[in-house]
Design a protein around this motif. Structure first.
Motif, PDB file in Angstrom:
ATOM      1  N   SER A 160      27.998  38.064  38.787  1.00 44.10           N
ATOM      2  CA  SER A 160      28.748  39.269  38.440  1.00 44.10           C
ATOM      3  C   SER A 160      29.967  39.410  39.336  1.00 44.10           C
ATOM      4  O   SER A 160      29.980  38.951  40.488  1.00 44.10           O
ATOM      5  CB  SER A 160      27.850  40.509  38.583  1.00 44.10           C
ATOM      6  N   TRP A 161      30.989  40.091  38.797  1.00 45.97           N
ATOM      7  CA  TRP A 161      32.161  40.422  39.594  1.00 45.97           C
ATOM      8  C   TRP A 161      31.840  41.481  40.647  1.00 45.97           C
ATOM      9  O   TRP A 161      32.688  41.800  41.491  1.00 45.97           O
ATOM     10  CB  TRP A 161      33.293  40.911  38.691  1.00 45.97           C
ATOM     11  N   ASP A 162      30.623  42.037  40.620  1.00 45.99           N
ATOM     12  CA  ASP A 162      30.196  42.997  41.648  1.00 45.99           C
ATOM     13  C   ASP A 162      30.475  42.477  43.045  1.00 45.99           C
ATOM     14  O   ASP A 162      30.795  43.242  43.964  1.00 45.99           O
ATOM     15  CB  ASP A 162      28.682  43.270  41.541  1.00 45.99           C
ATOM     16  N   ILE A 163      30.328  41.175  43.217  1.00 41.59           N
ATOM     17  CA  ILE A 163      30.420  40.578  44.535  1.00 41.59           C
ATOM     18  C   ILE A 163      31.793  40.787  45.171  1.00 41.59           C
ATOM     19  O   ILE A 163      31.929  40.849  46.388  1.00 41.59           O
ATOM     20  CB  ILE A 163      30.069  39.066  44.457  1.00 41.59           C
ATOM     21  N   ASP A 166      31.606  44.342  46.835  1.00 40.74           N
ATOM     22  CA  ASP A 166      30.507  44.598  47.763  1.00 40.74           C
ATOM     23  C   ASP A 166      31.089  44.806  49.168  1.00 40.74           C
ATOM     24  O   ASP A 166      31.804  43.942  49.680  1.00 40.74           O
ATOM     25  CB  ASP A 166      29.550  43.410  47.752  1.00 40.74           C
ATOM     26  N   PRO A 167      30.799  45.946  49.813  1.00 42.51           N
ATOM     27  CA  PRO A 167      31.328  46.185  51.161  1.00 42.51           C
ATOM     28  C   PRO A 167      30.989  45.076  52.151  1.00 42.51           C
ATOM     29  O   PRO A 167      31.718  44.877  53.139  1.00 42.51           O
ATOM     30  CB  PRO A 167      30.668  47.513  51.562  1.00 42.51           C
ATOM     31  N   ARG A 172      37.266  39.588  52.912  1.00 40.68           N
ATOM     32  CA  ARG A 172      37.028  38.156  52.636  1.00 40.68           C
ATOM     33  C   ARG A 172      37.342  37.813  51.182  1.00 40.68           C
ATOM     34  O   ARG A 172      36.941  36.761  50.697  1.00 40.68           O
ATOM     35  CB  ARG A 172      35.565  37.805  52.933  1.00 40.68           C
ATOM     36  N   THR A 173      38.057  38.707  50.487  1.00 42.16           N
ATOM     37  CA  THR A 173      38.360  38.482  49.076  1.00 42.16           C
ATOM     38  C   THR A 173      39.865  38.461  48.855  1.00 42.16           C
ATOM     39  O   THR A 173      40.645  38.978  49.664  1.00 42.16           O
ATOM     40  CB  THR A 173      37.752  39.586  48.185  1.00 42.16           C
ATOM     41  N   GLN A 221      38.939  46.040  50.507  1.00 38.36           N
ATOM     42  CA  GLN A 221      38.143  44.824  50.350  1.00 38.36           C
ATOM     43  C   GLN A 221      39.002  43.558  50.469  1.00 38.36           C
ATOM     44  O   GLN A 221      38.490  42.486  50.787  1.00 38.36           O
ATOM     45  CB  GLN A 221      37.482  44.808  48.958  1.00 38.36           C
ATOM     46  N   VAL A 222      40.292  43.707  50.167  1.00 37.40           N
ATOM     47  CA  VAL A 222      41.147  42.543  49.949  1.00 37.40           C
ATOM     48  C   VAL A 222      41.790  42.069  51.250  1.00 37.40           C
ATOM     49  O   VAL A 222      42.424  42.850  51.966  1.00 37.40           O
ATOM     50  CB  VAL A 222      42.244  42.879  48.922  1.00 37.40           C
ATOM     51  N   ARG A 223      41.627  40.799  51.541  1.00 45.78           N
ATOM     52  CA  ARG A 223      42.290  40.221  52.717  1.00 45.78           C
ATOM     53  C   ARG A 223      43.801  40.204  52.497  1.00 45.78           C
ATOM     54  O   ARG A 223      44.585  40.612  53.355  1.00 45.78           O
ATOM     55  CB  ARG A 223      41.751  38.800  52.960  1.00 45.78           C
TER      56      ARG A 223
END
Length: 366
Positions: A160-163, A166-167, A172-173, A221-223
């Motif tokens: 799933s794109w849930d990952i 995920d906090p 790391r995304t 969430q985004v690097r």
């Protein structure tokens, strides 16, 4: 051939949708170029060095190649040139080509001159994205999917794109905003293709606004947002990120080069589209353009070289038989993953991409 990647080497050859420049591009001459030349705007790897050498030796036609890095930039450059285009051939994405057609930038393909058209896999030669108003406007070249790239040493294959939200994976995304946007629309239960919003633009705007707000909410969430595929490749190689939305080309190159990476289409789906070459309106070197296109399509060897230089699947018939087992496996999606792909709709793209482009700028500014 692709290079072995290390933390100390720069990646060479990337896929489309923001591809890197050719190492030493020739200077594009103006539209009154001599008849023994052909001016091409191309993504990196679509015209390989090997093909270029063969073509120039066999035809005496010199290829002047200018690198393309972005569809919007290419459109704006052509608009600035008026009708005196410096390129004879441009490389347009299947889901964006309507813009170039409707702006009068392209010449319809003369099928009588396309002697190698039957070398294109029928699934793609008959696809609706290469036609508009009953005419063919492009020659398909590669097929691209957009899915989830992950570090296989850190994760089992995600479902799933849930990952991505995920906090536990914060910082790391990575993703390219416009390319990820329609996927997130689908993830949130909206229609990323916007087909169901035809005639009700207010519903499309509501869906885009909700998706924009969701991505802003999860911006931490985004690097880093990326643009060119070599950026996401280098972030994975450097260990900066472990998860990202990516095109199938950059993902396949990492896998083929031995990086511990996996690529999948999660249960909420991914996108598919294609890239090809198009002839510009009143191209100065029209005959040379058809000689180039027919030569490029004529041999599966050319298709295999393009696969190795871009990581994307070639539409040239017979290409797969020339690939190694490792290369085929890196490019392959199983039947379930393919069923979860949605082709970007050409007819609804005009209004949904305008909305997405605006939302992307708002996300960056937030």
């Amino acid at each position: 051939m692709t290079n072995i990647l290390t933390r100390r080497t720069l990646l060479k050859g990337a896929g489309a949708a923001g591809l890197t420049a050719l190492a030493a591009p020739a200077i594009i001459r103006p539209a009154f170029a001599q008849s023994n030349e052909l001016n091409i705007w191309s993504y990196s790897g679509f015209v390989t060095d090997a093909f270029r050498q063969r073509f120039e030796e066999e035809t005496g036609i010199r290829l002047n190649i200018r690198p393309v890095s972005d569809q919007g930039e290419q459109f704006n450059l052509m608009a600035a040139e008026g009708s005196n285009f410096s390129a004879d051939i441009v490389c347009v994405a299947g889901h964006r080509f309507y813009q170039f057609v409707d702006a009068g930038f392209l010449e319809a393909i003369d099928m009588d001159k396309m002697t190698a058209w039957d070398r294109i896999e029928s699934e793609y030669s008959n696809a609706n994205w290469v036609s508009r108003n009953g005419r063919q406007w492009g020659v398909p070249l590669v097929v691209v999917s957009t899915g989830l790239l992950y570090d296989s040493s850190q994760f089992e294959e995600p479902t799933s794109w849930d990952i991505m939200f995920d906090p536990a994976n914060a910082g790391r995304t990575t993703y390219q905003i416009q390319d990820f946007f329609q996927i997130v629309m689908n993830y949130l239960g909206y229609d990323g293709s916007a087909v169901s919003y035809v005639g009700t633009p207010e519903k499309a705007q509501e869906a885009v606004n909700a998706t924009r707000d969701f991505l802003i909410e999860h911006k931490s969430q985004v690097r880093r947002y990326y643009e060119a595929p070599n950026e996401i490749q280098q972030m994975f190689v450097n260990g900066d990120v472990t998860l990202g939305q990516a095109g199938s080309g950059p993902a396949a190159q990492l896998i083929i080069d031995g990086f511990p990476a996996g690529y999948t289409i999660p249960e909420e789906g991914g996108l598919a589209y294609a890239y090809g070459f198009n002839i510009t309106r009143n191209a100065a070197n029209m005959d040379n353009a058809y000689a180039f296109l027919n030569a490029l399509l004529s041999s599966p060897e050319n298709g295999a070289e393009i696969v190795r230089s871009t990581g994307y699947s070639s539409v040239i018939a017979g290409t797969e038989e020339l690939l190694t087992t490792e290369e085929r496996e890196a490019l392959a999606l199983d039947s379930d993953e393919r069923s979860r792909l949605s082709w970007v709709d050409v007819e609804t793209a005009p209004f949904i991409f305008d909305l997405i482009d605006t939302a992307a700028e708002e996300i960056r500014a937030a």
